[in-house]
Design a protein around this motif. Structure first.
Motif, PDB file in Angstrom:
ATOM      1  N   SER A  37       0.892  -1.354   0.072  1.00 27.03           N
ATOM      2  CA  SER A  37       0.046   0.079   0.031  1.00 27.03           C
ATOM      3  C   SER A  37       1.038   1.297  -0.092  1.00 27.03           C
ATOM      4  CB  SER A  37      -0.978  -0.065   1.198  1.00 27.03           C
ATOM      5  OG  SER A  37      -1.869  -1.122   1.414  1.00 27.03           O
ATOM      6  N   THR A  38       1.730   1.137   0.741  1.00 30.79           N
ATOM      7  CA  THR A  38       2.791   2.454   0.794  1.00 30.79           C
ATOM      8  C   THR A  38       3.442   2.527  -0.505  1.00 30.79           C
ATOM      9  OG1 THR A  38       3.508   1.831   3.173  1.00 30.79           O
ATOM     10  CG2 THR A  38       4.868   3.228   1.985  1.00 30.79           C
ATOM     11  N   VAL A  39       3.903   1.598  -1.206  1.00 31.35           N
ATOM     12  CA  VAL A  39       4.399   1.644  -2.591  1.00 31.35           C
ATOM     13  C   VAL A  39       3.581   2.353  -3.720  1.00 31.35           C
ATOM     14  CG1 VAL A  39       5.468   0.568  -4.669  1.00 31.35           C
ATOM     15  CG2 VAL A  39       6.331  -0.232  -2.154  1.00 31.35           C
ATOM     16  N   VAL A  40       2.328   1.623  -3.521  1.00 31.99           N
ATOM     17  CA  VAL A  40       1.275   2.186  -4.477  1.00 31.99           C
ATOM     18  C   VAL A  40       0.868   3.541  -4.380  1.00 31.99           C
ATOM     19  CG1 VAL A  40      -1.432   1.794  -4.874  1.00 31.99           C
ATOM     20  CG2 VAL A  40       0.047  -0.354  -4.612  1.00 31.99           C
ATOM     21  N   LEU A  41       0.734   3.797  -2.997  1.00 28.88           N
ATOM     22  CA  LEU A  41       0.410   5.380  -2.657  1.00 28.88           C
ATOM     23  C   LEU A  41       1.606   6.261  -3.402  1.00 28.88           C
ATOM     24  CD1 LEU A  41      -1.118   7.611  -1.296  1.00 28.88           C
ATOM     25  CD2 LEU A  41      -0.023   7.163   0.668  1.00 28.88           C
ATOM     26  N   ALA A  42       2.764   6.035  -3.068  1.00 29.56           N
ATOM     27  CA  ALA A  42       3.993   6.553  -3.569  1.00 29.56           C
ATOM     28  C   ALA A  42       3.893   6.666  -5.040  1.00 29.56           C
ATOM     29  CB  ALA A  42       5.151   6.016  -3.087  1.00 29.56           C
ATOM     30  N   MET A  43       3.571   5.783  -5.657  1.00 27.98           N
ATOM     31  CA  MET A  43       3.598   5.531  -7.214  1.00 27.98           C
ATOM     32  C   MET A  43       2.450   6.331  -7.832  1.00 27.98           C
ATOM     33  SD  MET A  43       6.307   3.660  -8.291  1.00 27.98           S
ATOM     34  CE  MET A  43       5.574   3.041  -9.864  1.00 27.98           C
ATOM     35  N   HIS A  44       1.413   6.373  -7.123  1.00 26.63           N
ATOM     36  CA  HIS A  44       0.208   7.192  -7.683  1.00 26.63           C
ATOM     37  C   HIS A  44       0.643   8.740  -7.557  1.00 26.63           C
ATOM     38  CE1 HIS A  44      -3.803   8.970  -7.811  1.00 26.63           C
ATOM     39  NE2 HIS A  44      -3.410   9.545  -6.540  1.00 26.63           N
ATOM     40  N   LEU A  45       1.056   8.891  -6.474  1.00 25.99           N
ATOM     41  CA  LEU A  45       1.452  10.594  -6.201  1.00 25.99           C
ATOM     42  C   LEU A  45       2.307  10.982  -7.163  1.00 25.99           C
ATOM     43  CD1 LEU A  45       1.041  10.747  -2.373  1.00 25.99           C
ATOM     44  CD2 LEU A  45      -0.532  11.527  -4.140  1.00 25.99           C
ATOM     45  N   PHE A  46       3.384  10.038  -7.397  1.00 30.60           N
ATOM     46  CA  PHE A  46       4.560  10.420  -8.237  1.00 30.60           C
ATOM     47  C   PHE A  46       4.279  10.194  -9.746  1.00 30.60           C
ATOM     48  CE2 PHE A  46       8.745   9.113 -10.340  1.00 30.60           C
ATOM     49  CZ  PHE A  46       9.297  10.447 -10.076  1.00 30.60           C
ATOM     50  N   MET A  47       3.626   9.216 -10.209  1.00 32.58           N
ATOM     51  CA  MET A  47       3.520   9.095 -11.553  1.00 32.58           C
ATOM     52  C   MET A  47       2.228   9.702 -12.097  1.00 32.58           C
ATOM     53  SD  MET A  47       5.041   5.162 -11.849  1.00 32.58           S
ATOM     54  CE  MET A  47       4.803   5.449 -13.726  1.00 32.58           C
ATOM     55  N   GLU A  48       0.862   9.662 -11.251  1.00 39.77           N
ATOM     56  CA  GLU A  48      -0.264  10.178 -11.729  1.00 39.77           C
ATOM     57  C   GLU A  48      -0.580  11.307 -11.192  1.00 39.77           C
ATOM     58  OE1 GLU A  48      -2.500   5.598 -12.410  1.00 39.77           O
ATOM     59  OE2 GLU A  48      -2.611   6.810 -10.529  1.00 39.77           O
ATOM     60  N   GLY A  49      -0.168  11.685  -9.944  1.00 38.95           N
ATOM     61  CA  GLY A  49      -0.518  13.049  -9.312  1.00 38.95           C
ATOM     62  C   GLY A  49      -1.774  12.959  -8.529  1.00 38.95           C
ATOM     63  N   TYR A  50      -2.123  13.535  -7.503  1.00 38.12           N
ATOM     64  CA  TYR A  50      -3.134  13.630  -6.556  1.00 38.12           C
ATOM     65  C   TYR A  50      -4.402  14.337  -7.359  1.00 38.12           C
ATOM     66  CZ  TYR A  50      -2.489  18.526  -5.665  1.00 38.12           C
ATOM     67  OH  TYR A  50      -2.496  19.835  -5.833  1.00 38.12           O
ATOM     68  N   ARG A  51      -5.388  14.135  -6.825  1.00 42.74           N
ATOM     69  CA  ARG A  51      -6.648  14.609  -7.219  1.00 42.74           C
ATOM     70  C   ARG A  51      -7.609  14.646  -6.021  1.00 42.74           C
ATOM     71  NH1 ARG A  51     -10.549  11.864 -11.061  1.00 42.74           N
ATOM     72  NH2 ARG A  51     -10.160   9.772 -11.166  1.00 42.74           N
ATOM     73  N   TRP A  52      -8.598  15.586  -6.084  1.00 47.09           N
ATOM     74  CA  TRP A  52      -9.307  15.781  -4.849  1.00 47.09           C
ATOM     75  C   TRP A  52     -10.417  14.680  -4.772  1.00 47.09           C
ATOM     76  CZ3 TRP A  52     -14.577  15.999  -5.557  1.00 47.09           C
ATOM     77  CH2 TRP A  52     -15.085  16.270  -6.610  1.00 47.09           C
ATOM     78  N   GLN A  53     -10.870  14.099  -5.852  1.00 46.65           N
ATOM     79  CA  GLN A  53     -11.715  12.906  -5.818  1.00 46.65           C
ATOM     80  C   GLN A  53     -11.554  11.939  -4.911  1.00 46.65           C
ATOM     81  OE1 GLN A  53     -10.611  14.480  -8.445  1.00 46.65           O
ATOM     82  NE2 GLN A  53     -11.920  14.354 -10.266  1.00 46.65           N
ATOM     83  N   LEU A  54     -10.157  11.614  -4.656  1.00 48.99           N
ATOM     84  CA  LEU A  54      -9.628  10.719  -3.732  1.00 48.99           C
ATOM     85  C   LEU A  54      -8.827  11.171  -2.434  1.00 48.99           C
ATOM     86  CD1 LEU A  54      -7.632   8.719  -6.523  1.00 48.99           C
ATOM     87  CD2 LEU A  54      -9.621   7.961  -5.486  1.00 48.99           C
TER      88      LEU A  54
END
Length: 497
Positions: A37-54
């Motif tokens: 989960s830690t890896v997935v969160l980091a990959m999401h924020l780094f590669m896809e970028g955050y968004r308010w929906q999540l």
């Protein structure tokens, strides 16, 4: 939803399961789930970028990870919580995760459909200033009419390049443009900021595909209060089929236009129904002159006075024009007045300046939404009461003037059909099904902006019929779809046949 977003939602549910059912999950699996989960969160924020929906998912994942970390550091085997409280909290968290997932799915980081032509698509953007025209929408002295004009074209050697973003390249500009569109739709400014992650299928400043003959040119005019951005997939589709496509933001009549000095110009155009149907529709004149100015600039670009890889690549003897809504009416007006334009398309736009338009020697196509025939019948037969006129804020003389103008418009449509033109009605399509907005989110249907037809289907129909029309009129090939009904597209009707 994007890949890491999906994985993040699954991670949040897995972590929640570890908390709610600790006896069923071995500790080694808890450690594995927490690490993943830690890896997935980091990959999401780094590669896809955050968004308010999540945001809810982010908070839940972080809190659950901190909880697992605390248990590990302080060697806590089990946290005893009164069972009803534990299940209520777990239920609420599941609901929050579900709501966040639904909103993310309905407001996705969408993808525009890949063009299906044989060419990759390049794009270039220019700022043009018409030194011969005063800007009427500002009060600055000696302010000249400025347009931002984007080109799409058949491209070569794009393997090592990245496609460009849909919004402005600058993060600050992207935010301003997205906020302007949100406010235009009556939404809070932050709601559409995630559009900054959307990429197109175009490669910025790519080399032009070599050709022995120049490419035909098609100009696109957007609707009132929108912008060229909403016609990106249409432009890419045509460019992939061997056209050079040109679209400008009609400055101060578009949602957000990036000016040369780095500022954003919003919409300052307001006019009544009376002004729309007036013979001297001032806004319509400005937009038509925009199209004419761009055509003159195309001559300079093609001749090399404006330096670009597009020099010499435009066939200015084969120019088409198309537009949506007010831009569709502008396309017709420019088509009628400018001999350089050989063919045109109006997508669901009521015509203005309808007087004295009697000579038709060039082909034109009207594409209308499914409500067109119903509205036409009501306009021709229904008499509105004073109460109904008050509801739509029209006086009786204003309404009667509008009816006369609309009837003239129907007459023009009939005459166009008699001179190589046509009309198609797309059943199930709403007004904005003739733009890319139908691809952004299915919420546009709930908002009444698009019809019942699915966005991908609506876009495919528009792209195919537009291409078929211009192929016939500018290239002398194709033309099968615009002949009449086709079993592959049962939604498309030909009411004038």
């Amino acid at each position: 939803m994007r890949l890491y977003e999906i994985l993040l939602v699954l991670s949040s549910l897995s972590l929640l399961l570890c908390v709610c059912l600790p006896r069923l999950i071995p500790q080694r699996f808890v450690v594995m789930i927490s690490g993943a989960s830690t890896v997935v969160l980091a990959m999401h924020l780094f590669m896809e970028g955050y968004r308010w929906q999540l945001y809810a998912v982010y908070v839940i994942v972080v809190l659950l990870l901190l909880l697992q970390l605390a248990k590990y550091l302080f060697k806590i085997k089990r946290i005893n919580i009164w069972s009803p409280v534990k299940w209520v909290v777990c239920g609420l968290l599941i609901i929050l995760i579900g709501l966040s997932t639904v909103v993310s799915a309905y407001l996705p980081v969408f993808q525009l459909p890949r063009p299906d032509g044989p060419y990759a698509v390049g794009t270039q953007t220019f700022h043009f200033t018409d030194s011969n025209r005063e800007e009427i929408f500002t009060e600055r002295k000696d302010d000249k009419r400025e347009l931002i004009v984007q080109f799409w074209y058949p491209a070569a050697e794009v393997e090592q390049q990245k496609t460009e973003y849909l919004l402005a390249s600058s993060k600050n500009m992207s935010k301003q443009v997205a906020r302007a569109y949100a406010e235009q739709m009556g939404l809070p400014g932050f709601v559409l900021e995630y559009w900054k992650y959307v990429r197109t299928n175009s490669y910025e400043n790519a080399k032009v595909q070599p050709t022995n003959t120049p490419y035909p040119v098609i100009l696109i005019s957007h609707g009132m209060g929108t912008g060229r951005m909403l016609h990106t997939s249409q432009a890419e589709h045509l460019a992939s089929q061997g056209y050079i496509v040109v679209a400008a933001n009609h400055t101060y009549s578009s949602t957000a236009t990036e000016l040369k000095d780095g500022t954003i110009a919003g919409s300052k155009t307001n006019f009544t129904v009376d002004q729309f149907y007036a013979p001297n529709n001032l806004v319509g004149q400005v937009w038509t002159k925009d199209v004419e100015f761009i055509i003159r600039q195309l001559g300079q670009l093609n001749g090399g006075q404006i330096k670009s890889t597009l020099n010499g690549k435009l066939d200015l003897n084969k120019i088409g024009v198309m537009g949506h809504s007010f831009g569709g009416a502008t396309a017709f007006n420019a088509f009628y007045n400018n001999p350089n334009i050989k063919a045109g398309i109006n997508m669901d736009g009521s015509l203005y300046n309808v007087d004295n338009k009697t000579k038709f020697t060039k082909p034109f196509m009207f594409m209308e939404s499914g409500e067109y025939l119903t509205k036409k019948h009501e306009m021709e037969t229904k008499k509105l009461t004073d109460a109904e006129l008050a509801d739509i804020q029209l006086t009786r003389p204003q309404y009667e003037n509008m009816v006369r103008s609309v009837k003239k418009e129907y007459g023009i449509v009939d005459k166009v059909a008699q001179h190589g033109g046509t009309m198609v009605v797309v059943d199930g399509a709403g007004h904005y099904n003739f733009t890319d907005l139908q691809l952004y989110s299915s919420f546009t249907t709930f908002m009444g902006m698009t019809g019942d037809i699915k966005g991908e289907r609506g876009a495919d129909i528009v792209n195919k019929y537009v291409l078929d029309f211009f192929n016939k009129q500018l290239k002398g090939v194709g033309g099968e779809l615009i002949k009449g009904p086709n079993p592959q597209f049962p939604e498309v009707e030909f009411p004038l046949d």
